[in-house]
Design a protein around this motif. Structure first.
Motif, mmCIF file in Angstrom:
data_model
loop_
_atom_site.group_PDB
_atom_site.id
_atom_site.type_symbol
_atom_site.label_atom_id
_atom_site.label_comp_id
_atom_site.label_asym_id
_atom_site.label_seq_id
_atom_site.Cartn_x
_atom_site.Cartn_y
_atom_site.Cartn_z
ATOM 1 N N ARG A 23 -60.826 -28.309 50.029
ATOM 2 C CA ARG A 23 -62.033 -27.571 49.663
ATOM 3 C C ARG A 23 -63.173 -28.549 49.423
ATOM 4 O O ARG A 23 -63.032 -29.489 48.626
ATOM 5 C CB ARG A 23 -61.803 -26.712 48.414
ATOM 6 C CG ARG A 23 -63.037 -25.922 48.051
ATOM 7 C CD ARG A 23 -62.824 -24.942 46.923
ATOM 8 N NE ARG A 23 -64.116 -24.397 46.525
ATOM 9 C CZ ARG A 23 -64.276 -23.402 45.673
ATOM 10 N NH1 ARG A 23 -63.227 -22.805 45.125
ATOM 11 N NH2 ARG A 23 -65.481 -22.988 45.358
ATOM 12 N N ASN A 26 -68.141 -24.859 48.922
ATOM 13 C CA ASN A 26 -67.555 -23.517 49.069
ATOM 14 C C ASN A 26 -66.764 -23.348 50.357
ATOM 15 O O ASN A 26 -66.327 -22.240 50.670
ATOM 16 C CB ASN A 26 -68.659 -22.461 48.993
ATOM 17 C CG ASN A 26 -69.161 -22.301 47.573
ATOM 18 O OD1 ASN A 26 -68.462 -22.671 46.620
ATOM 19 N ND2 ASN A 26 -70.357 -21.792 47.410
ATOM 20 N N LEU A 28 -63.461 -24.018 52.681
ATOM 21 C CA LEU A 28 -62.043 -24.390 52.659
ATOM 22 C C LEU A 28 -61.624 -24.711 54.088
ATOM 23 O O LEU A 28 -61.570 -23.823 54.948
ATOM 24 C CB LEU A 28 -61.190 -23.245 52.101
ATOM 25 C CG LEU A 28 -59.715 -23.605 51.907
ATOM 26 C CD1 LEU A 28 -59.550 -24.580 50.728
ATOM 27 C CD2 LEU A 28 -58.864 -22.353 51.667
ATOM 28 N N ALA A 65 -55.594 -20.296 47.410
ATOM 29 C CA ALA A 65 -56.976 -20.671 47.098
ATOM 30 C C ALA A 65 -57.744 -19.496 46.497
ATOM 31 O O ALA A 65 -58.962 -19.587 46.290
ATOM 32 C CB ALA A 65 -57.673 -21.156 48.367
ATOM 33 N N LEU A 67 -58.188 -16.662 48.002
ATOM 34 C CA LEU A 67 -58.943 -16.053 49.104
ATOM 35 C C LEU A 67 -58.054 -15.110 49.899
ATOM 36 O O LEU A 67 -56.848 -15.001 49.669
ATOM 37 C CB LEU A 67 -59.480 -17.144 50.030
ATOM 38 C CG LEU A 67 -60.380 -18.212 49.392
ATOM 39 C CD1 LEU A 67 -60.774 -19.244 50.424
ATOM 40 C CD2 LEU A 67 -61.606 -17.584 48.760
ATOM 41 N N ASN A 71 -62.189 -13.851 54.066
ATOM 42 C CA ASN A 71 -62.997 -15.054 53.827
ATOM 43 C C ASN A 71 -62.999 -16.022 55.010
ATOM 44 O O ASN A 71 -63.667 -17.057 54.970
ATOM 45 C CB ASN A 71 -62.488 -15.778 52.575
ATOM 46 C CG ASN A 71 -62.599 -14.933 51.334
ATOM 47 O OD1 ASN A 71 -61.590 -14.443 50.827
ATOM 48 N ND2 ASN A 71 -63.800 -14.706 50.875
ATOM 49 N N CYS A 126 -65.343 -19.864 50.376
ATOM 50 C CA CYS A 126 -65.013 -19.369 49.041
ATOM 51 C C CYS A 126 -66.262 -18.717 48.456
ATOM 52 O O CYS A 126 -67.365 -19.262 48.608
ATOM 53 C CB CYS A 126 -64.608 -20.521 48.134
ATOM 54 S SG CYS A 126 -63.329 -21.601 48.810
ATOM 55 N N ASP A 129 -68.834 -20.096 42.958
ATOM 56 C CA ASP A 129 -68.186 -20.142 41.625
ATOM 57 C C ASP A 129 -69.100 -19.519 40.582
ATOM 58 O O ASP A 129 -70.295 -19.532 40.704
ATOM 59 C CB ASP A 129 -67.893 -21.594 41.229
ATOM 60 C CG ASP A 129 -66.811 -22.180 42.137
ATOM 61 O OD1 ASP A 129 -65.893 -21.445 42.520
ATOM 62 O OD2 ASP A 129 -66.920 -23.377 42.447
#
Ligand SMILES: O=C(O)C/C=C/C(=O)C(=O)O
Length: 129
Positions: A23, A26, A28, A65, A67, A71, A126, A129
């Motif tokens: 990661r 954002n 992955l 993760a 997700l 995603n 992702c 956050d």
């Protein structure tokens, strides 16, 4: 090192020195995924089973993760025989990602590790956050 490495419980046994994913911000970045599930040594019986195995592994890693398939934003598929297997790949791909419609590239390669016939490389995003 850049970003954070992810190793998923239940993810496939890596063939060499790499994590299941990394990661960065954002994004992955998921390493190439074949059909072998954790601990499996034998290839699945059919190409279709291989493709389902690949997507099983993808879901395990995404879930680790936090997700899901929704995603996924980009998929690169590597097949050893497009003439024989492309239609099957497309049909099973659509079961998993047809509604999500990530960007996609598919290419034929002369060989893949461990005698597999399909491998995918995936980029997922992702939520912030
Ligand atoms: O066999 C697999 O599970 C997929 C292997 C991938 C690699 O070894 C690689 O992409 O380097």
């Amino acid at each position: 090192m850049n970003g954070t490495e992810l190793m998923a419980d239940g993810g496939p046994d890596p063939v060499a020195a790499y994590p299941h994913a990394r990661r960065v911000g954002n994004f992955l970045f998921i390493s190439g995924l074949g059909p072998h599930k954790r601990g499996e040594r034998e290839l699945p019986a059919t190409f279709a089973d291989e493709v389902h195995g690949v997507f099983y592994n993808l879901k395990v890693i995404l879930e680790a993760a936090g997700l899901g398939l929704e995603n996924v934003v980009d998929v690169t598929g590597f097949l050893t025989d497009l003439e024989t297997d492309f239609a099957t790949y497309n049909a099973i791909y659509a079961e998993y990602l047809g509604q999500i419609r990530p960007a996609r590239t598919t290419i034929q390669v002369s060989a893949l590790p461990r005698g597999i016939h399909v491998e995918i490389k995936v980029l997922a995003v992702c939520p912030a956050d």
